[in-house]
Design a protein around this motif. Structure first.
Motif, mmCIF file in Angstrom:
data_model
loop_
_atom_site.group_PDB
_atom_site.id
_atom_site.type_symbol
_atom_site.label_atom_id
_atom_site.label_comp_id
_atom_site.label_asym_id
_atom_site.label_seq_id
_atom_site.Cartn_x
_atom_site.Cartn_y
_atom_site.Cartn_z
ATOM 1 N N PRO A 235 0.864 -1.187 0.114
ATOM 2 C CA PRO A 235 0.085 -0.042 0.090
ATOM 3 C C PRO A 235 0.903 1.322 0.053
ATOM 4 O O PRO A 235 1.855 1.417 0.776
ATOM 5 N N LEU A 236 0.353 2.404 -0.831
ATOM 6 C CA LEU A 236 1.177 3.495 -0.719
ATOM 7 C C LEU A 236 1.122 4.200 0.473
ATOM 8 O O LEU A 236 -0.109 4.146 1.199
ATOM 9 N N LEU A 237 2.187 4.737 0.906
ATOM 10 C CA LEU A 237 2.368 5.414 2.319
ATOM 11 C C LEU A 237 2.472 6.775 2.067
ATOM 12 O O LEU A 237 3.295 7.092 0.964
ATOM 13 N N ARG A 238 1.920 7.741 2.422
ATOM 14 C CA ARG A 238 1.735 9.343 1.934
ATOM 15 C C ARG A 238 1.728 10.066 3.129
ATOM 16 O O ARG A 238 0.782 9.638 4.301
ATOM 17 N N ALA A 239 2.525 10.992 3.458
ATOM 18 C CA ALA A 239 2.503 12.067 4.475
ATOM 19 C C ALA A 239 2.860 13.359 3.682
ATOM 20 O O ALA A 239 3.315 13.314 2.545
ATOM 21 N N THR A 240 2.998 14.437 4.715
ATOM 22 C CA THR A 240 3.475 15.770 4.125
ATOM 23 C C THR A 240 4.791 16.006 5.114
ATOM 24 O O THR A 240 5.073 15.562 5.930
ATOM 25 N N ALA A 241 5.731 16.752 4.266
ATOM 26 C CA ALA A 241 7.138 16.942 4.986
ATOM 27 C C ALA A 241 7.041 17.475 6.264
ATOM 28 O O ALA A 241 6.050 18.347 6.544
ATOM 29 N N GLY A 242 7.547 17.059 7.306
ATOM 30 C CA GLY A 242 7.366 17.477 8.549
ATOM 31 C C GLY A 242 6.452 16.620 9.321
ATOM 32 O O GLY A 242 6.708 16.754 10.644
ATOM 33 N N ASP A 243 5.805 15.675 8.762
ATOM 34 C CA ASP A 243 4.875 14.927 9.515
ATOM 35 C C ASP A 243 5.761 13.850 10.264
ATOM 36 O O ASP A 243 6.893 13.424 9.852
ATOM 37 N N THR B 281 9.769 11.689 -3.628
ATOM 38 C CA THR B 281 9.167 10.175 -3.994
ATOM 39 C C THR B 281 10.235 9.377 -3.463
ATOM 40 O O THR B 281 11.366 9.212 -3.783
ATOM 41 N N TYR B 282 9.578 8.506 -2.589
ATOM 42 C CA TYR B 282 10.731 7.436 -2.048
ATOM 43 C C TYR B 282 9.958 6.030 -2.045
ATOM 44 O O TYR B 282 9.051 5.901 -2.458
ATOM 45 N N LEU C 195 6.315 5.353 -1.210
ATOM 46 C CA LEU C 195 6.292 6.303 0.024
ATOM 47 C C LEU C 195 6.325 7.780 -0.616
ATOM 48 O O LEU C 195 7.428 8.133 -1.274
ATOM 49 N N ILE C 196 5.181 8.480 -0.608
ATOM 50 C CA ILE C 196 5.173 9.941 -1.181
ATOM 51 C C ILE C 196 5.092 11.044 0.008
ATOM 52 O O ILE C 196 4.235 10.922 0.936
ATOM 53 N N ILE C 197 6.170 11.810 0.012
ATOM 54 C CA ILE C 197 6.073 12.813 1.056
ATOM 55 C C ILE C 197 5.950 14.122 0.236
ATOM 56 O O ILE C 197 6.715 14.520 -0.397
ATOM 57 N N ASP C 198 4.532 14.605 0.562
ATOM 58 C CA ASP C 198 4.134 16.069 -0.236
ATOM 59 C C ASP C 198 4.878 17.093 0.324
ATOM 60 O O ASP C 198 5.263 17.080 1.328
ATOM 61 N N THR D 127 9.175 15.976 -19.198
ATOM 62 C CA THR D 127 9.960 16.831 -18.568
ATOM 63 C C THR D 127 10.249 16.202 -16.970
ATOM 64 O O THR D 127 9.365 16.323 -16.162
ATOM 65 N N ILE D 128 11.600 16.341 -16.963
ATOM 66 C CA ILE D 128 11.928 15.592 -15.477
ATOM 67 C C ILE D 128 11.958 16.779 -14.547
ATOM 68 O O ILE D 128 12.716 17.762 -15.061
ATOM 69 N N THR D 129 11.473 16.576 -13.482
ATOM 70 C CA THR D 129 11.453 17.528 -12.536
ATOM 71 C C THR D 129 12.211 17.494 -11.194
ATOM 72 O O THR D 129 12.400 18.256 -10.391
ATOM 73 N N HIS D 130 12.157 16.040 -10.727
ATOM 74 C CA HIS D 130 12.802 15.731 -9.374
ATOM 75 C C HIS D 130 13.600 14.544 -9.717
ATOM 76 O O HIS D 130 13.251 13.459 -10.536
ATOM 77 N N SER D 131 14.643 14.354 -9.032
ATOM 78 C CA SER D 131 15.420 13.332 -9.070
ATOM 79 C C SER D 131 15.717 12.801 -7.563
ATOM 80 O O SER D 131 16.147 13.690 -6.856
ATOM 81 N N ASP D 132 15.508 11.547 -7.173
ATOM 82 C CA ASP D 132 15.620 10.915 -5.742
ATOM 83 C C ASP D 132 14.774 12.010 -4.578
ATOM 84 O O ASP D 132 15.439 12.474 -3.636
ATOM 85 N N GLY D 133 13.739 12.645 -5.074
ATOM 86 C CA GLY D 133 13.066 13.636 -4.406
ATOM 87 C C GLY D 133 13.327 14.939 -4.477
ATOM 88 O O GLY D 133 12.192 15.788 -4.188
#
Ligand SMILES: [Cu+2]
Length: 498
Positions: A85-93, A148-149, A167-170, A291-297
């Motif tokens: 299952p996708l685990l998702r949170a916001t930076a700082g959580d 993106t992790y 694991l997505i950290i928004d 268009t690549i926007t992020h690498s390793d987050g």
């Protein structure tokens, strides 16, 4: 047992306790002879700060089955599906995740790419005791950086089963200038197809002895061994060791692909994660440039390309404006001639689905090498001279199957050391004829361009000076994210000293 060698531990542990390989760390760090068991005990509970959002989840690791286009295979996964299952949170959580181990083996969870507190890093013998069958373990940590992790065990070759999930950290400050988002997890698959990853490792290691071991089989006859096809266009040399029968996107082979639907003209954010154990992929979406926007987050200067390489453990985010029709999103294994490819379908209109062997021309046009991306200013480390340097050579060979760092396998090589607060420059060189994804735990590093990464592909004989700020105390691993290389010894410790 008075003298424990890494090989003795590995072979002794095969099929029963994959943790044996990482256990070598404890054996060499302690009194030597008796590997300390239970030296970490239960995790020390930590509390979120006032006002910190707490994200709570339970992950059950257990035997499951996976349907590969009609063929059912037995494997291990988190929950009932692959990926988990996708685990998702916001930076700082503050994340509080309970691992419930229903596997017949010890396990852990490593939160790949996150700069988290050391006791939550999931490396048995280094940051925690392995989690025994029918027990549970609580991981508690703050997720500091958006991105993106993914997460996976750090025990033996369990990653090459179905034990992985995104694991997505928004980013609370990101405008999110896109209409929809698709998370795509790439994998190479062999578990349950007549062998297991533990058996694959056993065969690879038997190749080390030069006699006996394989009962007279030579390399070319071994099941599950890659025949070493070279990909003329790729810079990666001989890219993998294992021959996989399947390549998957989101747990599905091309004969039964995931279909991603949207409307023509919509902008989609792709979050692409390479959870494979032994496979670099070339990724392209037929009929589109990305268009690549992020690498390793971390954000990069937006860079348009037809296709890009992604190594094991790497993640890339890309924005695509969708055309009208049905398109193959292909992840083509680099340097492998059997097992086909991984594919998903993107559908924005009517039309027939592309074949499982669809070969979009974008794959052979401009293929971006991730380490050539440029960071945005905000993603750079502050400008500073290094306070200390360390040498890191990637060493070893396929025949014999012996991989190491600084000339010795893990447990026999000297840990790299750093003092808290230092800027450490690691002069890394790949002295082998294979490509290795170099992964650092607990930190992100900067390439000479400033590009922030936690996993970087190193081509044969390639060197990188990578800088990191020692701002996260503890004992950490640096290792090749080819999981078979890592288990064979291509790891080294990074230790904070007083
Ligand atoms: Cu490697």
């Amino acid at each position: 047992m008075n003298t424990i060698t890494r090989r003795g531990l590995l072979i002794g542990g095969l099929g029963t306790a994959g943790a044996a390989g990482f256990g070598a760390y404890a054996a060499t760090q302690g009194s030597g002879a008796s590997a300390p068991k239970g030296t970490f005990g239960a995790p020390t509970p930590v509390s979120p700060d006032p006002g910190q959002t707490v994200v709570t989840k339970t992950l059950t690791a257990k035997p499951i089955t996976l349907d590969l286009a009609g063929r059912t295979v037995s494997t291990w996964g988190y929950g009932d599906a692959v990926p988990g299952p996708l685990l998702r949170a916001t930076a700082g959580d503050f994340l509080r995740v309970t691992l419930d181990n229903r596997l017949p083996d010890e396990t852990t969870i490593h939160w790949h790419g996150l700069r988290l507190r050391n006791p939550a890093d999931g490396v048995p013998g280094m940051t925690q005791d392995p989690v025994k069958p029918e027990t549970s373990y609580v991981y508690e940590f703050t997720a500091p950086d958006p991105g993106t992790y993914f997460f996976h065990p750090h025990v033996g070759v369990q990653l090459d089963r179905g034990l992985y999930a995104p694991l997505i950290i928004d980013d609370p400050n990101e405008p999110g200038d896109y209409d929809t988002e698709w998370v795509l997890v790439l994998d190479d698959w062999i578990d349950g197809t007549g062998t297991t990853p533990d058996e694959v490792l056993e065969k690879l290691l038997a190749n080390d002895s030069g006699s006996g071991g394989m009962g007279g089989m030579d390399h070319g006859e071994m099941d599950g061994m890659n025949q070493g096809a070279m990909d003329e266009a790729a810079p990666w040399g001989d890219a993998g060791d294992v021959t996989y029968p399947y390549f998957l996107i989101n747990g599905r082979p091309p004969a039964d692909p995931e279909t991603l639907t949207a409307k023509p003209g919509q902008k989609v954010r792709l979050r692409i994660i390479n959870a494979a154990s032994d496979t670099i992929f070339t990724v392209a979406l037929g009929g589109h440039r990305m268009t690549i926007t992020h690498s390793d987050g971390f954000p990069v200067e937006p860079t348009e390309t037809d296709a890009f390489y992604i190594g094991m453990g790497e993640r890339y985010d890309a924005i695509v404006t969708l055309e009208d029709g049905v398109f193959p999103l292909v992840a083509k294994p680099v340097g492998k001639t059997s097992g086909g490819q991984a594919m998903a379908l993107v559908r924005t209109g009517s039309g027939a689905a592309p074949a499982a062997d669809a070969n979009p021309r974008e794959l052979t046009r401009e293929v971006l090498v991730g380490s050539d991306l440029r960071p945005v200013q905000a993603a750079k480390l502050p400008s500073r001279r290094p306070d200390a340097t360390a040498r890191l050579t990637l060493t070893g060979s396929m025949q014999p199957y012996a991989w190491g760092m600084n000339g010795a396998p893990f447990g026999k090589n000297e840990p790299l050391t750093v003092r808290a607060g230092q800027r450490l420059r690691i002069n890394a060189t790949n002295m082998t004829m294979m490509t290795h994804p170099l992964h650092v735990h607990g930190h992100t590093f900067a390439l000479p361009s400033g590009l922030r990464k936690d996993t970087v592909l190193m081509a044969p004989m390639q060197s990188f000076a990578i800088d990191l700020d020692a701002d996260n105390e503890g004992d950490w691993l640096i290792h090749c994210h080819n999981i078979y290389h890592g288990e064979a010894g291509m790891m080294i410790a990074l230790e904070y000293t007083a």
